[in-house]
Design an enzyme around this catalytic site. Structure first.
Site, PDB file in Angstrom:
ATOM      1  N   CYS A 160       0.839  -1.206   0.000  1.00  0.00           N
ATOM      2  CA  CYS A 160       0.000   0.000   0.000  1.00  0.00           C
ATOM      3  C   CYS A 160       0.868   1.249   0.000  1.00  0.00           C
ATOM      4  O   CYS A 160       0.844   2.032   0.958  1.00  0.00           O
ATOM      5  CB  CYS A 160      -0.919  -0.001   1.208  1.00  0.00           C
ATOM      6  SG  CYS A 160      -2.187  -1.241   1.047  1.00  0.00           S
ATOM      7  N   THR A 161       1.669   1.417  -1.038  1.00  0.00           N
ATOM      8  CA  THR A 161       2.447   2.632  -1.219  1.00  0.00           C
ATOM      9  C   THR A 161       2.736   2.811  -2.707  1.00  0.00           C
ATOM     10  O   THR A 161       3.050   1.824  -3.403  1.00  0.00           O
ATOM     11  CB  THR A 161       3.786   2.606  -0.431  1.00  0.00           C
ATOM     12  OG1 THR A 161       4.669   3.577  -1.012  1.00  0.00           O
ATOM     13  CG2 THR A 161       4.463   1.249  -0.492  1.00  0.00           C
TER      14      THR A 161
END
Ligand SMILES: *Cc1c(COP(=O)(O)O)cnc(C)c1O
Length: 411
Positions: free
Chosen positions: A362-363
């Protein structure tokens, strides 16, 4: 040849059979079945051997080649290399243990790195390896530990030169640095060594990494020899080792070309006789990490999902930044560029499209390829990142987000 193949130098490195990349003579799809899961790193034993053979053919015969194992410390790789190189350079007690498990004699293993602890130093003294001293604190500590252990250690001084390796991906010498002893302070330290019960063997002068400019490397080698010869005048005993570093780079990005190693070899052949004449007992060492292993390794992950967002295609894989930080542009690069990435089971002549390859984290940093042209891929196809044999797994934050670690194999 497509645009990408001409842009990325490395895309021709591995053979392709029936559209499938082969590594170690094994088709990628078969290798995935054998490994049993993705993602994984695979290193090609034969390519590593051939790289050492190329170095032997190109460099002067009497140059010693050392492997700087932080580039790839996988024990099987280090074992394989132990039979091919003349020495191994380690940068921690953990690496030292792996090196000592090989057939390499302890006196051909050397230990460099700032901030060595008392524990690391006493293990290294007991092991009989060469300690590259990086500060006066280390010198005094080694002398005390050696006295306590009753062992006369082999020591060399790591020098922070008063010049730098120009156009390097990473500079490790010149100016103020945490590495080594500033060249101008070395005479004082050498005098101190002369008063201690230590076995002084020579100098370690390492200036930089990932360099693709032949002229810059040649210039640095020349200056390194000059500095070594100058410092030798202050040495308490004849210099028996002169480690001139390495810094040879490999082409990662579009437009980069392989180093002409023959030209570098010729330059060394020209320089070496006068060095040998002035330091007749010295073995001259070149230490290389990346150049030896990087091109022999690939990283393989599986496409979990093919997703469209506002007209752009994303291939979401089970691998990414947590396994291969460097390929995402987050390990020392200033401007993010794409590594050579391809669909390993569709490596030939299929219709192409422009996609971004991302990982499951999640980046937005988790980006293996940004808007790159590759074969049209489906879920369960395999994304392969080339040039991945150095600074891959062990230079990545594997715990970030808690996904499983990748496997590593040597084929
Ligand atoms: C990292 C390192 C190397 C290896 O550098 P490469 O660019 O991988 O060849 C060599 N010597 C020292 C002292 C290092 O720290």
């Amino acid at each position: 040849m497509t645009g990408i193949q001409t842009q990325h130098f490395a895309l021709a490195h591995f053979p392709v059979q029936n559209g499938c990349l082969e590594i170690g003579g094994i088709p990628l799809t078969r290798l995935v079945q054998r490994v049993g899961r993705t993602p994984f790193y695979a290193y090609d034993r034969k390519k590593i051997t051939e790289r050492i053979q190329l170095l032997r053919r190109s460099l002067p015969e009497d140059i010693h080649i050392h492997y700087a194992m932080k580039a790839n410390p996988m024990p099987a790789v280090v074992q394989h290399l132990a039979g091919l190189v003349d020495g191994i350079d380690v940068a921690s007690a953990g690496e030292m243990r792996i090196a000592l498990d090989t057939t390499m004699p302890a006196e051909h293993i050397s230990f460099a790195g700032p901030g060595k602890t008392e524990h690391e130093l006493s293990s290294a003294i007991a092991a009989g390896i060469v300690l590259n001293i990086e500060s006066e604190r280390e010198l005094m500590l080694i002398a005390r530990l050696a006295d306590r252990l009753g062992i006369r250690p082999n020591i060399a001084i790591r020098i922070n030169p008063d010049f730098e390796l120009k156009s390097s991906g990473m500079k490790m010498g010149g100016g103020p640095k945490q590495f080594g002893i500033d060249a101008e302070l070395a005479p004082g330290l050498l005098a101190q060594i002369g008063r201690l019960d230590l076995n002084f063997i020579g100098f370690h002068i390492f200036s930089g990494s990932q360099n693709l400019k032949v002229e810059a490397i040649q210039e640095t080698q020349e200056k390194t020899f000059q500095l070594g010869l100058k410092l030798a005048e202050y040495a308490p005993s004849p210099v028996r080792m002169l480690n001139i570093g390495g810094g040879f780079g490999i082409p990662y990005f579009p437009g980069e070309k392989a180093l002409d190693i023959k030209v570098i070899g010729q330059n060394l052949k020209d320089l070496l006789p006068s060095v040998k004449q002035q330091l007749p007992q010295a073995r001259v060492v070149i230490e290389l990490g990346r150049y030896i292993v990087a091109e022999a390794g690939i990283y393989v992950c599986r496409i979990i999902e093919r997703k469209q967002s506002r007209g752009k295609i994303f291939l979401i894989t089970d691998g990414g930044l947590h396994h291969h930080l460097a390929a995402t542009g987050n390990f020392g690069q200033v401007i993010r560029k794409n590594y050579p990435v391809l669909i390993g089971n569709k490596a030939h002549n299929t219709p192409k499209e422009t996609v971004s390859v991302v990982g499951p984290l999640c980046t937005p940093l988790d980006l293996l390829a940004e808007q790159m042209e590759m074969a049209q891929a489906e879920e369960n196809d395999f994304v392969v990142v080339l040039q991945s044999g150095a600074y891959g797994l062990t230079a990545s934050p594997t715990a970030f987000l808690g996904h499983p670690e990748p496997l590593e194999i040597l084929v």
